[in-house]
Every structure is written in C-alpha cells, then in structure tokens.
Design a protein around this motif. Sequence first.
Motif, PDB file in Angstrom:
ATOM      1  N   TYR A 193      89.352  28.785  52.074  1.00  0.00           N
ATOM      2  CA  TYR A 193      88.250  29.008  51.126  1.00  0.00           C
ATOM      3  C   TYR A 193      88.774  29.589  49.821  1.00  0.00           C
ATOM      4  O   TYR A 193      88.394  29.145  48.728  1.00  0.00           O
ATOM      5  N   LEU A 194      89.671  30.560  49.913  1.00  0.00           N
ATOM      6  CA  LEU A 194      90.221  31.184  48.707  1.00  0.00           C
ATOM      7  C   LEU A 194      91.106  30.214  47.937  1.00  0.00           C
ATOM      8  O   LEU A 194      91.090  30.197  46.692  1.00  0.00           O
ATOM      9  N   ASP A 195      91.865  29.383  48.647  1.00  0.00           N
ATOM     10  CA  ASP A 195      92.663  28.340  47.981  1.00  0.00           C
ATOM     11  C   ASP A 195      91.753  27.411  47.186  1.00  0.00           C
ATOM     12  O   ASP A 195      92.034  27.083  46.020  1.00  0.00           O
ATOM     13  N   SER A 216      93.470  22.917  53.125  1.00  0.00           N
ATOM     14  CA  SER A 216      92.880  23.322  51.848  1.00  0.00           C
ATOM     15  C   SER A 216      92.634  22.128  50.938  1.00  0.00           C
ATOM     16  O   SER A 216      91.620  22.069  50.222  1.00  0.00           O
ATOM     17  N   GLU A 217      93.545  21.150  50.954  1.00  0.00           N
ATOM     18  CA  GLU A 217      93.402  19.969  50.096  1.00  0.00           C
ATOM     19  C   GLU A 217      92.163  19.156  50.475  1.00  0.00           C
ATOM     20  O   GLU A 217      91.435  18.682  49.598  1.00  0.00           O
ATOM     21  N   ASP A 218      91.937  19.003  51.775  1.00  0.00           N
ATOM     22  CA  ASP A 218      90.758  18.264  52.210  1.00  0.00           C
ATOM     23  C   ASP A 218      89.486  19.017  51.843  1.00  0.00           C
ATOM     24  O   ASP A 218      88.483  18.419  51.441  1.00  0.00           O
ATOM     25  N   LEU A 219      89.526  20.334  51.962  1.00  0.00           N
ATOM     26  CA  LEU A 219      88.371  21.142  51.580  1.00  0.00           C
ATOM     27  C   LEU A 219      88.081  20.982  50.089  1.00  0.00           C
ATOM     28  O   LEU A 219      86.916  20.806  49.687  1.00  0.00           O
ATOM     29  N   ILE A 220      89.109  21.028  49.267  1.00  0.00           N
ATOM     30  CA  ILE A 220      88.939  20.841  47.821  1.00  0.00           C
ATOM     31  C   ILE A 220      88.333  19.466  47.536  1.00  0.00           C
ATOM     32  O   ILE A 220      87.414  19.326  46.707  1.00  0.00           O
ATOM     33  N   GLU A 221      88.818  18.459  48.239  1.00  0.00           N
ATOM     34  CA  GLU A 221      88.311  17.090  48.044  1.00  0.00           C
ATOM     35  C   GLU A 221      86.816  17.001  48.365  1.00  0.00           C
ATOM     36  O   GLU A 221      86.041  16.380  47.634  1.00  0.00           O
ATOM     37  N   LYS A 222      86.395  17.653  49.472  1.00  0.00           N
ATOM     38  CA  LYS A 222      84.988  17.595  49.872  1.00  0.00           C
ATOM     39  C   LYS A 222      84.109  18.415  48.911  1.00  0.00           C
ATOM     40  O   LYS A 222      82.968  18.040  48.641  1.00  0.00           O
TER      41      LYS A 222
END
Length: 365
Positions: free
Chosen positions: A204-206, A312-318
């Motif tokens: 989340y912080l990333d 983290s990358e997938d979270l950023i993408e979503k």
Amino acid sequence: MAKILILANNDIGLYKFRKELLSELVKENDVYISLPNGKYIPQLKNLGCYFIETPINRRGTNPLTDLKLLKKYRKILKEICPHIVLTYTIKPNVYGGIACRMNKTPCIANITGLGTAVENGGVLQKITLFLNKIALKKASCVFIQNKENEKFLLRNNVIKGPYALIPGSGVNLNEYSLLNYPSNITINFLFIARVMKEKGIDQYLDAAKFIKEKYPETSFHVLGACEQDYEDKLKEMHQEGIIEYHGMQKDVQKFHQNSHCTIHPTYYPEGMSNVLLESAASGRPIITTNRSGCKEIVESGRNGFIVEQKNSEDLIEKIEAFLSLDIDSKRKMGLYGRKKIEEEFDRDLVVKAYLREIKKLGINN
C-alpha cells in the motif's frame, strides 16, 4: 433457562461482529462470555451477558500458557455447566473444543481463519492441525467462512463431523448503510487494518508513493494501530504528504463517507474480511488480493479489482485502472458491491445459521 457459554479472544470482535447473535440468545438463555477484559465489556454486559475474565495470549506459542488456558476452560465448564458452548478464533476453538470434548459438552466452533501457524507450514502447522483434529472431532457443528479453508480442513482430515459454510461474520446492513458516493475532485483511498506486514501495508505504501507523485489529486489514508514496527515510517510519510495516518479509529464510517475506494492488499490468513464486507456494504469499490476471505467479496471489474499478493506493481496497475474510470462508473461499482452484500453477506444469515444449529440440539433460543 438454558445456559450458553461463549469463548472468544477479544471483546472488540465479539461486540462488533456478534452482538446481533448475542441479542437473540439472551432473550431466552443465560449467556456467559469468557474472554480477556477490554473496553467493550460494559457494552457486552449491557446486552445481558455475564462476563468471565479469561486472559489469552493470542499469538503466544508457550505450551505451559496454553495448558493454563485449557485448565481455565475446564474450570469454567465445571462451574457454569453450560448446555452448549460457542467458540471463536484459534485458541478458544482448540482449547475450548478440547475442554468441551473432555466434558462431553456440545460445542459449535467458528473457523475465523486458519492462522499464520497453518499458513506457514512446518512443525507448527502439524502441531496446530493435530490439536484442531482433537478439538473439533466431537463438535456439534463447525462453521467455516470460506471454501478454500473448507477444502484444506477436509483434505487434512481436521473435520469429520457436521460443518457448514457461512458468509464470514456478515454485515449489519442497517449499521453499514449505503452512503452517497463523494464527488470531490481528490480521490481518497482507504487502508483499514492492523498495521502489519501480512496485511499488505508495504504494498500500500509503495503504491501510495508512486500514485501520489503521478496523480497529485489523490489521497491515501491509513487507519489502524501499529502491531509491528511501522510507526516511524508512517509518521515520516505523513509529514511528507504521501499518506494521511489516522491511527486506530473507533468510527470508520466517517472515513467511508469521503472515500472513493478501499484498498486491502492483505496476505494474512483471513476467514472473511470484515473490512471489505463493511466497505462494500457502504457502497465503496474495493481493491484486494486473490486470496480466500477476500476474493469472494469482489467480482473483478464489477465492484472492484483483484491483485496478486505481495505485488506492488500489480496494485499500482489496478489503482490506475480505477482512476481511469469516470465518476459514474465508480459509483456503479459501489452500488453493485452493496447489492452483492445484501444478497450474500447479510449478518442475519449468520444469526439464523447459529439459531438453527442450537435448535437442533434442543436448546432454547
């Protein structure tokens, strides 16, 4: 009047997620609650419950301490002589279940999650599964909160008697009513959880750091007490304007009112995530991980998005996919989530499941 004994590991969870069941049970039964003391004990007493203070080290693995808990439960059973015992969470399930088996007292256990000892494998997993087999073998019924836990427990021969799937703890649909979707320009994201690695706080912080820099009109909020060493990092990122850290909050509804989306990137062994249930009931889209206890609440693209654990990358993408939606699409996501909760996760379904099982045993309810 029949006597019902409830074994739990904390007052907050028992009051927040079981008060509707307790309110039904106290109508025609004497209800005793055994758990550590806490700030919600007065509210539990006001419901009509009799409190028995029982210290529990929730995360400790000292066998002597656990043996004391077993002895304490046996003493309570001898003094109260309950007609049935309801247990919640790992240690009450295990040691309460063993005590009930030794005392030949009917017991209904609720698997609120398998716990990190089972999740991480190794010797602790074997010991934990062995203890659960002993505890649950003679249970009148075992409630399980998601299908993956059900498959795991059956595959490992932990449950051999009656069991049933329930929709987690469910949601009180009146308490968590549908909120108007905010129309402000700044998009607010919420993280609501105990602040610990397994709840996905690092991811989340990333994401907050990356998204905030690329999309200035976003705001990332963190609600929850630190259970691991994150306090300094959160305060630093708060001062830098990357996140807004609010600490532990008793009333999360006021944050839902201004929120556009709840992000729950957990890889903790959940039963069924109450954070997601409450967020969706409030009409908020959710972004969470592809693990049991979370993915059941999300239909990807309909009321939120599912991401890979620890990614983290997938979270950023979503998050970027969510940000690309117009306000009407975001609002429709929230409305679909509310509809899903109403149909599948109403807390009344859980209360009725308990009352049915208690009735089968011929106990007043």
